[in-house]
Design a protein around this motif. Structure first.
Motif, PDB file in Angstrom:
ATOM      1  N   GLU A   7       0.859  -1.187   0.000  1.00 54.00           N
ATOM      2  CA  GLU A   7       0.000   0.000   0.000  1.00 54.00           C
ATOM      3  C   GLU A   7       0.897   1.240   0.000  1.00 54.00           C
ATOM      4  N   ASP A   8       0.693   2.127  -0.984  1.00 52.00           N
ATOM      5  CA  ASP A   8       1.580   3.287  -1.089  1.00 52.00           C
ATOM      6  C   ASP A   8       1.126   4.483  -0.251  1.00 52.00           C
ATOM      7  N   GLU A   9      -0.130   4.483   0.202  1.00 47.94           N
ATOM      8  CA  GLU A   9      -0.563   5.580   1.073  1.00 47.94           C
ATOM      9  C   GLU A   9      -0.020   5.280   2.459  1.00 47.94           C
ATOM     10  N   ASP A  51      -2.928  -3.262  -2.782  1.00 51.19           N
ATOM     11  CA  ASP A  51      -3.571  -2.102  -3.382  1.00 51.19           C
ATOM     12  C   ASP A  51      -3.417  -2.206  -4.902  1.00 51.19           C
ATOM     13  N   MET A  53      -3.694   0.517  -7.264  1.00 45.49           N
ATOM     14  CA  MET A  53      -2.935   1.653  -7.810  1.00 45.49           C
ATOM     15  C   MET A  53      -1.664   1.851  -7.005  1.00 45.49           C
ATOM     16  N   LYS A 101     -12.017   0.935  -0.982  1.00 39.65           N
ATOM     17  CA  LYS A 101     -11.668   2.015  -0.054  1.00 39.65           C
ATOM     18  C   LYS A 101     -12.719   3.116  -0.125  1.00 39.65           C
TER      19      LYS A 101
END
Ligand code: CA
Length: 224
Positions: A7-9, A51, A53, A101
């Motif tokens: 997950e990049d967030e 995730d 994206m 999400k």
């Protein structure tokens, strides 16, 4: 159980990691697709939260790549938009489930538990070994009808043994599935926790359920 979270967030990743660790899971986090692919191909994992994206490599490509290599770890996809195309593409690429999400943390936990049960081929949320009952939905442990309190790590250990009941679980299996990449495999922490667990599960009971198999590991079973 060990979870890989891609997950990049960063803020979301931190919250999810912390929440999962409080539930007794160990969590390895990757913040981009390339690091994520490296992790799923090189680290043991019981569930991958992926995730779609992501920078460098998107989630669907990671998923296709791992399935092509025969890595069968259950994958829960996180989709940002509630679009049917993403879901269809994800499921067709070998995802086991998806979550849109923003999601409720409780729902994420329930879906993870379902994936772990499915992988272990256990339909019931309660696993029974003799008079020991492990409720994997609310993490309640009972022996002979009496509730036993376990720490998150002790629970994680017992749960892993329970999903593999009647099978020998090696020290390496336990280290790989209940700790993350930062665990020092040379420390005696594992033996310490097994002893804690034994004291809580078996002490005072005539029949022992946690057995040491010399040179091989441990086994949770009813029969002597
Ligand atoms: Ca993202």
């Amino acid at each position: 159980m060990r979870i890989t979270l891609i997950e990049d967030e960063k803020q979301l990743a931190n919250i999810v990691k912390k929440g999962l660790e409080e539930e007794g899971y160990s969590v390895d986090v990757a913040h981009d697709g390339e690091e994520g692919l490296y992790m799923v191909e090189n680290y043991p994992s019981d569930v991958v939260i992926l995730d779609i994206m992501l920078p460098l490599l998107d989630g669907i490509s990671i998923l296709s790549s791992m399935r092509k290599k025969g890595i069968k770890t259950p994958v829960l996809l996180l989709t940002a938009r509630d679009t049917i195309t993403d879901k269809i593409k994800g499921l067709d690429s070998g995802a086991d489930d998806y979550l849109t999400k923003p999601f409720e943390f409780g729902e994420l936990l329930a879906r993870i538990r379902a994936l772990i049960r499915r992988k272990a081929d256990i339909k019931d949320t309660v696993i029974r070994i003799g008079d020991l009952e492990i409720n994997t939905a609310n993490r309640e442990i009972k022996r002979g009808g009496k509730t036993i309190q376990l720490s998150a790590k002790e629970y994680a250990m017992l749960q892993y043994m329970a999903y593999n009941k009647d099978k020998i679980v090696s020290r390496t299996d336990l280290i790989e599935h209940i700790y993350d990449e930062n665990f020092d495999a040379n420390s005696n922490a594992l033996d310490v926790y097994v002893n804690f667990l034994r004291n809580k599960i078996d002490k005072g009971f005539k029949k022992k359920l946690i057995h040491t198999v010399r040179g091989a590991g441990y086994i949770l079973k009813e029969k002597e």
